[in-house]
Write an enzyme that holds these catalytic residues in place. Structure first.
Site: not given
Length: 378
Positions: A252, A344, A346
């Site tokens: 990001c 992202h 995750e």
């Protein structure tokens, strides 16, 4: 009252804390994961509008917190749930908003506002409730227009940890990774630890000398809020650590800073990418990933071809790009061990298509140190 800087006004019901708040209004398209959205530090300085019409039905809990607090400047929803029902729920979302001092508004046409932002772009806004609701139309609009624009703002200091801390590796330790906390999420740190890294989380104010003194196996730049063009100190730190030969992975904001470290520019998107349903093409595998994203700026680089770094780091190429608007979603360096993605991986609250990138990072670090060891033996 929700007031936009172009003069549009929307009357609704007070939601969360009462008072007034200001920020850049943006919309998030996730159907689930409102708690992860609220606690994502990348939303600092922004009033977040949820396009899903019904918010709060599963309540809130401690486990799904992505950081220590709610970071959004304000919260806009169509219909807050009147009932909380989930076996993991510990409290209502309303409780969290009130205790966190988050001023919100509900009961307004969020679809109309979303269409307006898509047409006119993200803009400054304010929410006024309680006594602030009684201010005149002109005074409310004037206060909105006096607030700072997101362009040119550095918000890393507001969201970063003050003191360094570490998280032990899970299972066999393969090395350490220095994480520059620009607004990092808890899930990211856990996934790094699960790959065998001892995670050394550092304040955004550290120097390259301090980072290199730790002798980390790798460097990681996290997600975070603000304009990457206002983070020259972080770009300089990254360049110095890259020149020292340390492998790098950024997500990001960390992707935008890698782009700038390589000599490319960044620019502000009209309304950004925010949600958990953003399609991205991985040019290496030719697979389409559905990704979680939250960014209002992007790297200015052609998506095709191999390019030469303007700051002396060799050949660079775009590894991923958005299938919605061709925005750069990933960068790979071909002559140094460094790569990054704009989304992202995750993906707290889902989807998990991009989780493999943590494995790719682990493989890059192991390969680099194996090659360095072979060179030492020679």
């Amino acid at each position: 009252m929700l007031v936009l800087e172009d003069g549009r006004r929307y009357v609704g019901r007070a939601y969360g804390s009462r008072g007034q708040t200001f920020g850049e209004i943006v919309f998030a398209t996730g159907m689930t994961g409102y708690q992860e959205t609220l606690t994502d530090p990348s939303y600092a300085g922004q009033i977040v509008l949820m396009t899903a019409p019904h918010i709060g039905n599963t309540g809130a809990n401690d486990e799904d917190m992505e950081s220590r607090k709610i970071w959004v400047a304000g919260f806009v929803v169509r219909e807050p749930s009147r009932v909380t029902s989930n076996f993991r729920s510990q409290r209502s979302l309303d409780d969290d908003l009130e205790s966190g001092g988050v001023v919100g508004i509900s009961g307004i046409d969020t679809r109309a506002i979303t269409r307006h932002i898509r047409s006119e772009g993200a803009m400054r806004a304010g929410i006024f409730s309680g006594e602030a609701f009684e201010l005149s139309d002109g005074e409310q609009l004037e206060q909105v227009r006096r607030t700072a624009s997101m362009r040119g703002r550095n918000l890393s200091d507001a969201v970063s940890t003050v003191e360094p801390y570490s998280i032990p590796a899970v299972g066999e330790r393969i090395g350490s990774v220095a994480v520059l906390d620009l607004g990092v999420k808890t899930s990211t740190l856990n996934f790094l630890a699960e790959r065998g890294f001892e995670v050394l989380v550092l304040p955004q104010s550290v120097t390259s000398e301090h980072v290199l003194s730790l002798e980390p196996s790798a460097l990681f730049f996290s997600n975070g809020p603000g304009d990457p063009a206002a983070s020259d100190a972080h770009v300089k730190l990254l360049q110095e650590v890259l020149r020292a030969g340390v492998p790098y992975f950024g997500i990001c904001f960390g992707n935008q800073l890698l782009g700038r470290a390589l000599g490319f520019g960044t620019y502000k998107l009209p309304f950004g990418h925010r949600g958990i349903n953003q399609p991205v093409l991985d040019k290496t595998t030719r697979k389409v990933e559905i990704t979680s994203q939250n960014h209002g700026f992007a790297v200015d680089m052609p998506t095709e071809g191999v390019h030469e770094s303007r700051t002396g780091f060799g050949r660079v190429e775009v590894s991923h790009y958005s299938l919605n608007d061709n925005v750069v979603e990933g960068i790979r360096c071909l002559d140094i061990p460094a790569f990054s993605v704009q989304y992202h991986p995750e993906a707290a609250s889902g989807p998990h298509d991009a989780n493999y990138l943590f494995d790719r990072f682990r493989d890059v670090v192991l390969a680099h140190h194996k090659a360095a060891g072979a060179g030492d033996n020679k």
